[in-house]
Design a protein around this motif. Structure first.
Motif, mmCIF file in Angstrom:
data_model
loop_
_atom_site.group_PDB
_atom_site.id
_atom_site.type_symbol
_atom_site.label_atom_id
_atom_site.label_comp_id
_atom_site.label_asym_id
_atom_site.label_seq_id
_atom_site.Cartn_x
_atom_site.Cartn_y
_atom_site.Cartn_z
ATOM 1 N N PRO A 61 0.815 -0.862 0.021
ATOM 2 C CA PRO A 61 -0.010 -0.326 -0.016
ATOM 3 C C PRO A 61 0.580 1.502 -0.196
ATOM 4 C CG PRO A 61 0.180 -1.124 2.004
ATOM 5 C CD PRO A 61 1.253 -1.393 1.474
ATOM 6 N N GLY A 123 -13.983 1.304 -6.156
ATOM 7 C CA GLY A 123 -12.498 1.547 -4.946
ATOM 8 C C GLY A 123 -11.642 2.570 -5.014
ATOM 9 N N ALA A 124 -11.096 2.940 -3.566
ATOM 10 C CA ALA A 124 -10.384 4.173 -4.215
ATOM 11 C C ALA A 124 -8.995 4.151 -3.999
ATOM 12 C CB ALA A 124 -10.793 5.673 -2.985
ATOM 13 N N GLY A 126 -5.030 3.122 -3.916
ATOM 14 C CA GLY A 126 -3.844 4.009 -4.069
ATOM 15 C C GLY A 126 -3.137 4.053 -5.743
ATOM 16 N N ASN A 147 -17.027 3.951 -3.660
ATOM 17 C CA ASN A 147 -16.435 3.263 -2.832
ATOM 18 C C ASN A 147 -16.493 3.131 -0.820
ATOM 19 O OD1 ASN A 147 -13.082 2.456 -2.341
ATOM 20 N ND2 ASN A 147 -12.965 3.919 -0.513
ATOM 21 N N ARG A 148 -16.643 1.949 -0.506
ATOM 22 C CA ARG A 148 -17.006 1.933 0.910
ATOM 23 C C ARG A 148 -16.974 2.916 1.920
ATOM 24 N NH1 ARG A 148 -14.279 -2.795 3.953
ATOM 25 N NH2 ARG A 148 -12.183 -1.439 3.811
ATOM 26 N N THR A 149 -15.413 3.710 1.427
ATOM 27 C CA THR A 149 -15.576 4.877 2.504
ATOM 28 C C THR A 149 -14.924 5.579 1.746
ATOM 29 O OG1 THR A 149 -13.661 3.678 4.114
ATOM 30 C CG2 THR A 149 -13.516 5.742 4.193
ATOM 31 N N LYS A 152 -13.122 8.935 0.303
ATOM 32 C CA LYS A 152 -11.845 8.408 -0.154
ATOM 33 C C LYS A 152 -12.183 8.927 -1.339
ATOM 34 C CE LYS A 152 -9.218 5.276 0.968
ATOM 35 N NZ LYS A 152 -8.819 4.024 1.875
ATOM 36 N N THR A 180 -10.650 -2.642 -6.408
ATOM 37 C CA THR A 180 -10.656 -2.664 -4.246
ATOM 38 C C THR A 180 -9.377 -3.935 -4.404
ATOM 39 O OG1 THR A 180 -12.422 -4.844 -4.319
ATOM 40 C CG2 THR A 180 -13.317 -2.268 -4.399
ATOM 41 N N SER A 181 -9.788 -4.305 -3.275
ATOM 42 C CA SER A 181 -8.843 -5.738 -2.905
ATOM 43 C C SER A 181 -9.673 -7.253 -2.751
ATOM 44 C CB SER A 181 -8.188 -5.764 -1.619
ATOM 45 O OG SER A 181 -9.046 -5.260 -0.610
ATOM 46 N N ILE A 182 -11.036 -7.115 -2.949
ATOM 47 C CA ILE A 182 -11.688 -7.972 -3.028
ATOM 48 C C ILE A 182 -11.885 -8.451 -4.319
ATOM 49 C CG2 ILE A 182 -14.285 -8.888 -2.973
ATOM 50 C CD1 ILE A 182 -14.924 -5.533 -1.799
HETATM 51 P P1 ATR Z 1 -4.299 1.203 -0.050
HETATM 52 O O1 ATR Z 1 -5.494 2.349 0.028
HETATM 53 O O2 ATR Z 1 -3.776 1.187 0.802
HETATM 54 O O3 ATR Z 1 -4.327 1.822 -1.711
HETATM 55 P P2 ATR Z 1 -5.951 -0.516 -1.280
HETATM 56 O O4 ATR Z 1 -6.106 -1.914 -1.985
HETATM 57 O O5 ATR Z 1 -5.502 -0.156 -3.297
HETATM 58 O O6 ATR Z 1 -5.324 0.397 -0.640
HETATM 59 O O7 ATR Z 1 -6.914 -0.416 -1.709
HETATM 60 C C1 ATR Z 1 -8.609 -1.426 -1.469
HETATM 61 C C2 ATR Z 1 -9.611 -0.934 -1.520
HETATM 62 O O8 ATR Z 1 -10.851 -1.577 -1.937
HETATM 63 C C3 ATR Z 1 -9.741 -0.090 -1.411
HETATM 64 O O9 ATR Z 1 -10.668 0.696 -1.950
HETATM 65 C C4 ATR Z 1 -11.063 -0.376 -0.191
HETATM 66 O O10 ATR Z 1 -12.416 0.852 0.221
HETATM 67 P P3 ATR Z 1 -12.026 1.618 1.897
HETATM 68 O O11 ATR Z 1 -11.092 2.448 1.023
HETATM 69 O O12 ATR Z 1 -13.181 1.361 2.291
HETATM 70 O O13 ATR Z 1 -11.439 0.417 2.902
HETATM 71 C C5 ATR Z 1 -12.097 -1.423 -0.760
HETATM 72 N N1 ATR Z 1 -12.169 -2.664 0.178
HETATM 73 C C6 ATR Z 1 -11.190 -2.905 0.422
HETATM 74 N N2 ATR Z 1 -12.120 -4.370 1.638
HETATM 75 C C7 ATR Z 1 -13.569 -4.066 1.119
HETATM 76 C C8 ATR Z 1 -14.600 -4.703 1.707
HETATM 77 N N3 ATR Z 1 -14.242 -5.885 2.347
HETATM 78 N N4 ATR Z 1 -15.960 -3.982 1.507
HETATM 79 C C9 ATR Z 1 -15.395 -3.268 0.266
HETATM 80 N N5 ATR Z 1 -14.173 -2.319 -0.683
HETATM 81 C C10 ATR Z 1 -13.111 -2.715 0.334
#
Ligand code: ATR
Length: 259
Positions: A61, A123-124, A126, A147-149, A152, A180-182
């Motif tokens: 990350p 997703g949001a 890096g 994005n869940r959050t 971001k 996302t990482s899902i």
């Molecule tokens: P980083 O944010 O550190 O760069 P990333 O692996 O590139 O990490 O991003 C992970 C993404 O997967 C994020 O958008 C994350 O959402 P949050 O910003 O809400 O954390 C999303 N993500 C991971 N697990 C999730 C889940 N169970 N449900 C929904 N979104 C998920």
């Protein structure tokens, strides 16, 4: 012998060493490429000039964090605020971005034309700023992000002129990209309902395993793309930047990722 490596957390499963060492060998370059697990706090002391490392790839990350430790950024790294390739030479730490090229090239291979298309980004993290810039380069003007959050997604939307959609909702789109990482774990599920969507493009930047997101989309008659070619193209570009040689991507190289 010149030293290269990839940093991330986790890093165990990275295929970058296998790929770069294969190309180093093929091109008879005296160098080797390793991987290193780092924590956020250790990045500053690791990325410095007085060590015998010529180049670093950066993965999840840390792509955003390392921006702060570069003495210079290329235009692509600066516009994306994301660095996945570092060049350590001539007393400089130059941050570059080859993810933009990687994503863009993978879609160019499929003759994707972004004019009047809508892209939906999930997703949001890096890598998303790189995906957005690549989509813009391909002519996509209308980009919706979810994005869940939410904050971001809102921050990215403000910076890159995107539209934010609440997590859990689905819009009409031409291409959807899972950032996302899902899906990294085989029973992961995004929990989004794409059951009415056909004849669209589903792109997952994950390249292993084949995600449920892609398996389901394919069974509904959509075109699917995994992250394999994006990964290969970003690596190819990094290699070219460091060694001045564009290494070949062929069946043998693609197979390295399948073993
Ligand atoms: P980083 O944010 O550190 O760069 P990333 O692996 O590139 O990490 O991003 C992970 C993404 O997967 C994020 O958008 C994350 O959402 P949050 O910003 O809400 O954390 C999303 N993500 C991971 N697990 C999730 C889940 N169970 N449900 C929904 N979104 C998920």
């Amino acid at each position: 012998m010149k030293k290269y490596l990839v940093i991330g957390n986790p890093i165990e499963h990275s295929l970058s060493p296998k790929l770069h060492n294969y190309w180093l060998n093929k091109n008879k370059i005296d160098g080797n490429y390793n991987k290193k697990l780092l924590t956020e706090e250790k990045i500053g002391e690791f990325i410095k000039l007085d060590q015998k490392i010529s180049g670093i790839n950066v993965t999840v990350p840390f792509k955003k964090t390392v921006v702060n430790y570069c003495t210079e950024l290329t235009e692509l790294a600066s516009s994306s605020k994301s660095v996945n390739t570092i060049i350590l030479a001539n007393n400089k730490i130059v941050g570059d971005n080859t993810d933009i090229y990687g994503f863009e090239q993978s879609l160019k291979d499929l003759n994707f034309n972004g004019l009047n298309k809508t892209a939906f980004i999930l997703g949001a993290g890096g890598v998303v700023s790189s995906i957005v810039i690549a989509l813009n380069n391909l002519g996509v003007k209308n980009i919706v992000i979810s994005n869940r959050t939410k904050n971001k997604a809102e921050a990215l939307a403000k910076e890159y002129n995107l539209v934010v959609l609440d997590w859990g909702k689905v819009i009409d789109f031409d291409i959807v990209i899972n950032c996302t990482s899902i899906g990294l774990k085989s029973n992961d599920n995004l929990g989004l309902d794409f059951s009415n969507i056909k004849n669209k493009i589903f792109y997952d930047i994950i390249y292993k395993p084949k995600t449920k997101f892609l398996i389901n989309a394919e069974s509904l008659g959509n075109q699917i793309i995994d992250g394999k070619m994006m990964f290969l193209y970003q690596a190819q570009k990094s290699f070219e930047i460091w060694h001045g040689i564009k290494p070949e991507i062929n069946k043998e190289v693609i197979n390295l990722l399948n073993d």
